[in-house]
Design a protein around this motif. Structure first.
Motif, PDB file in Angstrom:
ATOM      1  N   GLY A   1      -3.698 -10.360   5.881  1.00 16.90           N
ATOM      2  CA  GLY A   1      -2.751  -9.191   6.306  1.00 16.90           C
ATOM      3  C   GLY A   1      -1.514  -8.893   6.513  1.00 16.90           C
ATOM      4  O   GLY A   1      -0.951  -8.691   5.446  1.00 16.90           O
ATOM      5  N   ALA A   2      -0.694 -10.642   6.664  1.00 15.99           N
ATOM      6  CA  ALA A   2       0.008 -10.719   6.515  1.00 15.99           C
ATOM      7  C   ALA A   2       0.683 -10.652   5.061  1.00 15.99           C
ATOM      8  O   ALA A   2       1.501 -10.600   4.578  1.00 15.99           O
ATOM      9  CB  ALA A   2       0.107 -11.880   7.457  1.00 15.99           C
ATOM     10  N   LEU A   3       0.046 -11.589   4.865  1.00 12.93           N
ATOM     11  CA  LEU A   3       0.605 -12.003   3.044  1.00 12.93           C
ATOM     12  C   LEU A   3       0.244 -11.212   1.921  1.00 12.93           C
ATOM     13  O   LEU A   3       1.266 -10.800   1.106  1.00 12.93           O
ATOM     14  CB  LEU A   3      -0.663 -12.246   2.283  1.00 12.93           C
ATOM     15  N   GLN A   4      -0.637 -10.098   2.633  1.00 12.60           N
ATOM     16  CA  GLN A   4      -0.745  -8.978   1.157  1.00 12.60           C
ATOM     17  C   GLN A   4       0.693  -7.483   1.377  1.00 12.60           C
ATOM     18  O   GLN A   4       0.532  -7.453   0.432  1.00 12.60           O
ATOM     19  CB  GLN A   4      -2.209  -7.599   1.344  1.00 12.60           C
ATOM     20  N   ARG A   5       0.969  -7.510   2.765  1.00 15.14           N
ATOM     21  CA  ARG A   5       1.285  -6.842   2.904  1.00 15.14           C
ATOM     22  C   ARG A   5       3.302  -7.078   2.571  1.00 15.14           C
ATOM     23  O   ARG A   5       3.686  -6.419   1.695  1.00 15.14           O
ATOM     24  CB  ARG A   5       2.096  -6.877   4.521  1.00 15.14           C
ATOM     25  N   GLU A   6       3.284  -8.657   2.654  1.00 17.20           N
ATOM     26  CA  GLU A   6       4.493  -8.443   1.883  1.00 17.20           C
ATOM     27  C   GLU A   6       4.252  -8.547   0.872  1.00 17.20           C
ATOM     28  O   GLU A   6       5.664  -8.315  -0.154  1.00 17.20           O
ATOM     29  CB  GLU A   6       4.686 -10.067   2.564  1.00 17.20           C
ATOM     30  N   ALA A   7       3.299  -8.861  -0.041  1.00 16.94           N
ATOM     31  CA  ALA A   7       3.138  -9.494  -1.586  1.00 16.94           C
ATOM     32  C   ALA A   7       3.443  -7.538  -1.994  1.00 16.94           C
ATOM     33  O   ALA A   7       3.991  -7.552  -2.869  1.00 16.94           O
ATOM     34  CB  ALA A   7       1.247  -9.541  -1.827  1.00 16.94           C
ATOM     35  N   VAL A   8       3.241  -6.580  -1.734  1.00 20.01           N
ATOM     36  CA  VAL A   8       3.217  -5.264  -1.916  1.00 20.01           C
ATOM     37  C   VAL A   8       4.157  -4.832  -2.028  1.00 20.01           C
ATOM     38  O   VAL A   8       4.839  -3.862  -2.153  1.00 20.01           O
ATOM     39  CB  VAL A   8       2.123  -4.376  -0.745  1.00 20.01           C
ATOM     40  N   SER A   9       5.162  -4.795  -0.586  1.00 20.96           N
ATOM     41  CA  SER A   9       6.405  -4.975  -0.401  1.00 20.96           C
ATOM     42  C   SER A   9       7.365  -5.446  -1.505  1.00 20.96           C
ATOM     43  O   SER A   9       8.455  -4.496  -2.043  1.00 20.96           O
ATOM     44  CB  SER A   9       7.031  -5.364   1.183  1.00 20.96           C
ATOM     45  N   LEU A  10       6.960  -6.508  -1.382  1.00 17.84           N
ATOM     46  CA  LEU A  10       8.395  -7.080  -2.603  1.00 17.84           C
ATOM     47  C   LEU A  10       7.655  -6.834  -4.119  1.00 17.84           C
ATOM     48  O   LEU A  10       8.607  -6.269  -4.882  1.00 17.84           O
ATOM     49  CB  LEU A  10       7.423  -8.509  -3.192  1.00 17.84           C
ATOM     50  N   TYR A  11       6.314  -5.540  -4.027  1.00 16.62           N
ATOM     51  CA  TYR A  11       6.881  -5.054  -5.492  1.00 16.62           C
ATOM     52  C   TYR A  11       7.153  -3.985  -5.209  1.00 16.62           C
ATOM     53  O   TYR A  11       7.159  -3.604  -6.082  1.00 16.62           O
ATOM     54  CB  TYR A  11       4.692  -4.986  -5.866  1.00 16.62           C
ATOM     55  N   GLU A  12       6.842  -3.350  -3.940  1.00 19.99           N
ATOM     56  CA  GLU A  12       7.238  -1.937  -4.175  1.00 19.99           C
ATOM     57  C   GLU A  12       9.036  -1.610  -4.442  1.00 19.99           C
ATOM     58  O   GLU A  12       9.626  -1.191  -4.383  1.00 19.99           O
ATOM     59  CB  GLU A  12       6.969  -1.302  -2.523  1.00 19.99           C
TER      60      GLU A  12
END
Ligand SMILES: NC(=O)c1ccc[n+]([C@@H]2O[C@H](COP(=O)([O-])OP(=O)(O)OC[C@H]3O[C@@H](n4cnc5c(N)ncnc54)[C@H](O)[C@@H]3O)[C@@H](O)[C@H]2O)c1
Length: 292
Positions: A197-208
């Motif tokens: 979850g921590a990895l995915q949140r960071e990934a989506v935040s970088l994209y957004e």
């Protein structure tokens, strides 16, 4: 210690049908239940295909395949599914209210000795145990997608889960050939999904934030970090809705804005772009046209 002979799996979706197959292969009389006839039909067809492949690859013998299917029953009736169950694995949709309703029905319909295990990705078992009169026999049993491939189960105890329940759950995991790890304290999301979850949140935040395209983020994770699959590809594989419900549930529990589902994820769920299972998520997938 009581002996487990009959297992019921509730919910025949992405997870449930494969968990039930593992149980049948492990020698348990297994019944899989779903409200939707369509889900049961799909489960049966999918499992036939996977087991055929297992036989042709020599992973199991034809006799093992036949014996496992003899032990595997399908039903829409919850009452029939759990009447003789010693151990019940709940794998219905990730919605607290629906799971609560299932647990309260199980309390009425299942034998008093039966253990109730939830395969929830995030909901701790003490949130469901209140629907029952057997909090000592309620436990988390968290499989990973796809259960017939992924050799890992997180078994999680609440303060009320008894040692006997935890040990019986570990024993079921051993018999169905899955490596199990015991967490003696509850925490939403357990171990693997908290890290993921921590990895995915960071990934989506970088994209957004427009820092990088999602395809590039996937490639960076693959090439620089040696991940076998990028975070967006993984969302497509496990179902974008599944991650969305997990975030929604955690946000309800914590009220922490950092746990709130991302707008781009919410939009995909609203559009029905849920990943591989719908043919489109972050990526597009070619599906075989249905033969008439
Ligand atoms: N997909 C994953 O990667 C994954 C991984 C680990 C755990 N989980 C957990 O497994 C559970 C199921 O997830 P899934 O991906 O299989 O979902 P899914 O949507 O594919 O399947 C859910 C199934 O439950 C059925 N269902 C709904 N309400 C029901 C009820 N009251 N009684 C019986 N059946 C009912 C639905 O008809 C559907 O077939 C969730 O708790 C999820 O968090 C999912």
């Amino acid at each position: 210690m009581a002996k487990v002979k009959n297992i019921a799996v509730i919910g025949a979706g992405q997870m449930g049908h494969q968990i039930a197959m593992l149980c049948a292969l492990g020698g348990y009389e297994t019944t899989i239940q779903d409200l939707q006839e369509e889900a049961l039909k799909k489960a049966s067809v999918t499992l036939d295909g996977i087991m055929d492949k297992w036989v042709s690859k020599g992973k199991i013998s034809e006799n093992q395949r036949l014996a496992a299917f003899e032990r595997l029953n399908f039903t829409q009736s919850l009452k029939d599914a759990v009447r003789n169950a010693d151990f019940i694995i709940e794998a219905v949709v990730e919605k607290l209210e629906i799971k609560k309703e299932v647990f309260s029905k199980l309390e009425r319909l299942a034998p008093s000795h039966a253990i109730f295990a939830t395969n929830s990705s995030t909901i701790v078992n003490s949130m469901l145990a209140g629907e029952t009169n057997r909090a000592d026999k309620v436990v988390n049993m968290h499989f990973f997608f796809p259960p017939l491939v992924m050799d890992c189960v997180e078994v999680v105890m609440s303060e009320q889960t008894s040692d006997e329940t935890a040990q019986l759950t570990m024993e079921v995991c051993r018999k169905i050939n899955r490596s199990a790890f015991l967490l003696k304290k509850e925490i939403s999301g357990f171990v693997a999904n908290r890290i993921l979850g921590a990895l995915q949140r960071e990934a989506v935040s970088l994209y957004e934030k427009g820092i990088a395209d999602y395809k590039d983020i996937d490639q960076i994770c693959r090439k620089a970090l040696g991940h076998p699959i990028g975070p967006f590809e993984l969302m497509d594989l496990s179902g974008i809705d599944v991650g969305y419900f997990v975030a929604e549930q955690r946000y309800k529990e914590t009220g922490n804005p950092a746990d709130k589902p991302f707008a781009c994820i919410e939009e995909k769920v609203k559009q029905g772009h849920l990943g591989r299972k719908t043919g489109k998520g972050w990526y597009e997938y070619k599906t075989e046209p249905v033969k008439q």
